[in-house]
Design a protein around this motif. Structure first.
Motif, short mmCIF file in Angstrom:
data_model
loop_
_atom_site.label_atom_id
_atom_site.label_comp_id
_atom_site.label_asym_id
_atom_site.label_seq_id
_atom_site.Cartn_x
_atom_site.Cartn_y
_atom_site.Cartn_z
N ASP A 195 0.89 -1.22 0.21
CA ASP A 195 0.08 -0.09 0.05
C ASP A 195 0.94 1.17 -0.13
O ASP A 195 1.69 1.49 0.66
N SER A 196 0.38 2.04 -0.77
CA SER A 196 1.40 3.46 -0.78
C SER A 196 0.50 4.38 0.04
O SER A 196 -0.77 4.40 -0.23
N TYR A 197 1.19 5.42 0.51
CA TYR A 197 0.13 6.42 1.14
C TYR A 197 0.84 7.82 0.99
O TYR A 197 2.11 7.98 0.62
N GLY A 198 0.22 8.77 1.56
CA GLY A 198 0.83 10.42 1.37
C GLY A 198 -0.39 11.14 1.99
O GLY A 198 -1.31 10.83 2.63
N TYR A 199 -0.25 12.33 1.76
CA TYR A 199 -0.96 13.60 2.13
C TYR A 199 -1.37 14.12 0.95
O TYR A 199 -0.89 14.27 -0.07
N VAL A 200 -2.53 14.74 1.21
CA VAL A 200 -3.09 15.65 0.22
C VAL A 200 -3.57 17.19 0.80
O VAL A 200 -4.28 17.15 1.71
N TRP A 201 -3.12 18.09 0.04
CA TRP A 201 -3.54 19.65 0.52
C TRP A 201 -4.49 20.00 -0.46
O TRP A 201 -4.49 19.91 -1.81
N SER A 202 -5.55 20.14 -0.01
CA SER A 202 -6.83 20.86 -0.62
C SER A 202 -7.81 21.69 0.08
O SER A 202 -8.65 21.47 0.93
N PRO A 203 -7.47 23.10 -0.29
CA PRO A 203 -8.13 23.87 0.65
C PRO A 203 -9.74 24.29 0.02
O PRO A 203 -10.40 24.70 0.85
N THR A 213 -10.02 9.73 1.33
CA THR A 213 -9.11 10.38 2.14
C THR A 213 -9.73 10.46 3.58
O THR A 213 -10.92 10.55 3.68
N ARG A 214 -8.81 10.77 4.45
CA ARG A 214 -9.02 10.98 5.94
C ARG A 214 -8.74 12.22 6.37
O ARG A 214 -7.77 12.34 6.02
N HIS A 215 -9.79 13.17 6.70
CA HIS A 215 -9.32 14.37 7.27
C HIS A 215 -8.42 14.59 8.24
O HIS A 215 -8.54 13.71 9.27
N LEU A 216 -7.04 15.26 8.19
CA LEU A 216 -6.61 15.30 9.43
C LEU A 216 -6.69 16.62 9.92
O LEU A 216 -7.16 16.47 11.23
N ARG A 217 -6.52 17.63 9.34
CA ARG A 217 -6.91 19.14 9.97
C ARG A 217 -6.93 20.09 8.81
O ARG A 217 -5.86 19.96 7.93
N GLY A 218 -7.61 20.83 9.00
CA GLY A 218 -7.48 22.08 8.07
C GLY A 218 -7.63 21.72 6.73
O GLY A 218 -8.45 20.86 6.54
N PRO A 219 -6.94 22.14 5.61
CA PRO A 219 -6.88 21.58 4.36
C PRO A 219 -6.09 20.27 3.99
O PRO A 219 -5.97 20.00 3.06
N TRP A 220 -5.86 19.69 5.01
CA TRP A 220 -5.09 18.59 5.04
C TRP A 220 -5.78 17.07 5.10
O TRP A 220 -6.50 16.90 6.13
N TYR A 221 -5.34 16.29 4.35
CA TYR A 221 -5.96 14.81 4.24
C TYR A 221 -4.90 13.72 4.04
O TYR A 221 -3.56 14.08 3.39
N ARG A 222 -5.40 12.50 4.39
CA ARG A 222 -4.34 11.38 4.41
C ARG A 222 -4.85 10.64 3.30
O ARG A 222 -6.17 10.16 3.34
N TYR A 223 -4.11 9.79 2.45
CA TYR A 223 -4.62 8.96 1.32
C TYR A 223 -3.98 7.63 1.53
O TYR A 223 -2.84 7.77 1.70
N TRP A 224 -4.58 6.54 0.90
CA TRP A 224 -3.87 5.20 0.73
C TRP A 224 -4.21 4.90 -0.48
O TRP A 224 -5.48 4.80 -0.66
N ASN A 225 -3.44 3.97 -1.20
CA ASN A 225 -3.59 3.59 -2.27
C ASN A 225 -3.25 2.16 -2.26
O ASN A 225 -2.24 1.53 -2.24
N ASP A 226 -4.27 1.14 -2.41
CA ASP A 226 -4.35 -0.16 -2.17
C ASP A 226 -3.46 -0.98 -3.32
O ASP A 226 -4.26 -1.01 -4.43
N ALA A 227 -2.56 -1.41 -3.35
CA ALA A 227 -2.04 -2.05 -4.47
C ALA A 227 -2.55 -3.18 -4.89
O ALA A 227 -2.50 -3.78 -5.89
#
Length: 121
Positions: free
Chosen positions: A90-98, A105-119
């Motif tokens: 699985d790959s993962y990272g963060y997304v900035w989306s104001p 995605t899962r909301h972290l805080r403010g305009p930040w989200y975390r994502y996973w790509n299931d291989a």
């Protein structure tokens, strides 16, 4: 006699418990460490996100306390891809989306989200 190996089963059981506790402690430390590194890096990451042009991709960048395989802007989303996590690919990272919450995605805080790509999908 307490504490003797005597047949080996109590000693093996104790070793298994200690091993499991150690693995759990390492996992908790890694998860908490990632959260702290993100919290300390989010401001620098946002500065990069605000200045990154459409379609531009940066490879192998360290921003704040985190290292990313790539950082890429696609429309109004900026992806900060960390890489693979675990043995399942699985790959993962963060997304900035104001503007809005990106799908999957899962909301972290403010305009930040975390994502996973299931291989495996």
């Amino acid at each position: 006699m307490p504490g003797t190996i005597r047949g080996g089963k109590p000693a093996i059981r104790r070793a298994a418990y200690v091993g499991a506790a150690l693995v759990a402690a390492v996992l908790v430390a890694l998860i908490c460490g990632e959260r702290l590194r993100f919290a300390h890096s989010a401001g620098d990451m946002e500065a990069v996100a605000r200045t990154l042009g459409e379609g531009v991709e940066l490879r192998g960048r360290s921003i704040g306390s985190l290292t990313f395989e790539f950082v890429r802007r696609e429309d109004d989303l900026v992806y900060f891809h960390r890489g693979e996590q675990g043995w399942d690919g699985d790959s993962y990272g963060y997304v900035w989306s104001p503007e809005h919450r990106p799908s999957d995605t899962r909301h972290l805080r403010g305009p930040w989200y975390r994502y996973w790509n299931d291989a495996h999908q």
